[in-house]
Design an enzyme around this catalytic site. Sequence first.
Site, PDB file in Angstrom:
ATOM      1  N   GLY A   9      24.010  14.610  40.570  1.00  0.00           N
ATOM      2  CA  GLY A   9      23.516  15.382  41.318  1.00  0.00           C
ATOM      3  C   GLY A   9      23.999  17.004  41.735  1.00  0.00           C
ATOM      4  O   GLY A   9      22.905  17.442  43.079  1.00  0.00           O
ATOM      5  N   THR A  76      21.065   9.252  48.470  1.00  0.00           N
ATOM      6  CA  THR A  76      20.338   9.291  48.119  1.00  0.00           C
ATOM      7  C   THR A  76      19.030   7.841  48.144  1.00  0.00           C
ATOM      8  O   THR A  76      19.357   6.615  48.566  1.00  0.00           O
ATOM      9  CB  THR A  76      19.915   8.556  46.292  1.00  0.00           C
ATOM     10  OG1 THR A  76      21.037   9.237  45.808  1.00  0.00           O
ATOM     11  CG2 THR A  76      18.741   8.370  45.443  1.00  0.00           C
ATOM     12  N   VAL A 103      24.422   6.257  53.138  1.00  0.00           N
ATOM     13  CA  VAL A 103      23.871   7.285  54.282  1.00  0.00           C
ATOM     14  C   VAL A 103      22.837   7.758  54.224  1.00  0.00           C
ATOM     15  O   VAL A 103      22.717   8.826  53.574  1.00  0.00           O
ATOM     16  CB  VAL A 103      25.305   8.563  54.281  1.00  0.00           C
ATOM     17  CG1 VAL A 103      24.843   9.303  55.751  1.00  0.00           C
ATOM     18  CG2 VAL A 103      26.500   7.863  54.338  1.00  0.00           C
ATOM     19  N   HIS A 133       8.747  15.518  56.418  1.00  0.00           N
ATOM     20  CA  HIS A 133      10.061  15.768  55.768  1.00  0.00           C
ATOM     21  C   HIS A 133       8.614  17.685  54.408  1.00  0.00           C
ATOM     22  O   HIS A 133       7.864  17.070  54.406  1.00  0.00           O
ATOM     23  CB  HIS A 133      10.248  15.588  54.359  1.00  0.00           C
ATOM     24  CG  HIS A 133      11.403  14.228  55.547  1.00  0.00           C
ATOM     25  ND1 HIS A 133      11.497  13.254  55.714  1.00  0.00           N
ATOM     26  CD2 HIS A 133      12.959  14.392  55.087  1.00  0.00           C
ATOM     27  CE1 HIS A 133      12.378  12.730  56.277  1.00  0.00           C
ATOM     28  NE2 HIS A 133      14.178  13.399  55.919  1.00  0.00           N
ATOM     29  N   LYS A 137       9.804  16.579  49.074  1.00  0.00           N
ATOM     30  CA  LYS A 137      10.667  15.023  48.871  1.00  0.00           C
ATOM     31  C   LYS A 137       9.998  14.011  48.475  1.00  0.00           C
ATOM     32  O   LYS A 137       9.164  13.694  48.935  1.00  0.00           O
ATOM     33  CB  LYS A 137      11.012  14.557  49.934  1.00  0.00           C
ATOM     34  CG  LYS A 137      11.650  13.288  50.137  1.00  0.00           C
ATOM     35  CD  LYS A 137      12.225  13.586  52.233  1.00  0.00           C
ATOM     36  CE  LYS A 137      13.023  11.439  51.922  1.00  0.00           C
ATOM     37  NZ  LYS A 137      13.450  11.742  51.667  1.00  0.00           N
TER      38      LYS A 137
END
Length: 249
Positions: A9, A76, A103, A133, A137
């Site tokens: 990515g 992700t 995470v 967001h 997203k």
Amino acid sequence: MTITVAVAGATGKMGRLATRLIDEADDLELHAGLDSTSSLDELAGADVVLDVTHPAASAAIVEAAIEAGASVVVGTSGWSRERIVEVETRLRDADAMSGVIFVPNFSVGSVLGSAFAAFAARHFDSIEIVEAHHAGKVDSPSGTAVRTAELIAAARGGLGPVSAPHADQRARGQLVSGVPIHSLRMDGILADQRVMLGGPGESLQITHSTIAATAYEAGILLALRRAATAEGVTVGLDALLGIELPDDR
């Protein structure tokens, strides 16, 4: 020791940020930067793979990294607890020495906000999460909101589920671990989460706002460095920061 990192990515916002941090760090070296056209064979030889892609691609990247003997930092969203358990089983079955660190949010402030919400959850029965967001997203609710809801439910333990009246109505949000989550996707916002807790005669709001991507830098570097020696599955930046969350009761 120099840690070699492959970024899956690499052309996205988080990927570009991570690549810059790797280039600037004396103890990190970019092994490969992958985009949507790259072969996953390029992961081979890296010490650590950073996955900052999208939910549809993430599982294949994690599997390819494990096959290549690399540890993984998954930034992700979209990983449910059930899917994470599958990765734990995969590592045990493969007798792999690599580790996978999930995470949901690389921001230290966001992680602390979720931890504070978990501590407060024992003292309030009415709890809901509102997260916002940027319009780009693609997933909702956010991984951070899901993680926060799971921590709230775990902290409450034997106290039972939160009070969520009329949860069958669509406008009441999506229930995650019994906690209603309301998601906003709109221009002019980077990332924002508000945990609202209510009790007799009072309310408490725990809010975290990300106003610039620099908020993620310390968390990214910490996760990459810890991943080099990680084994098994780790969930949450809180585990790397030494934040002790409330035990199940």
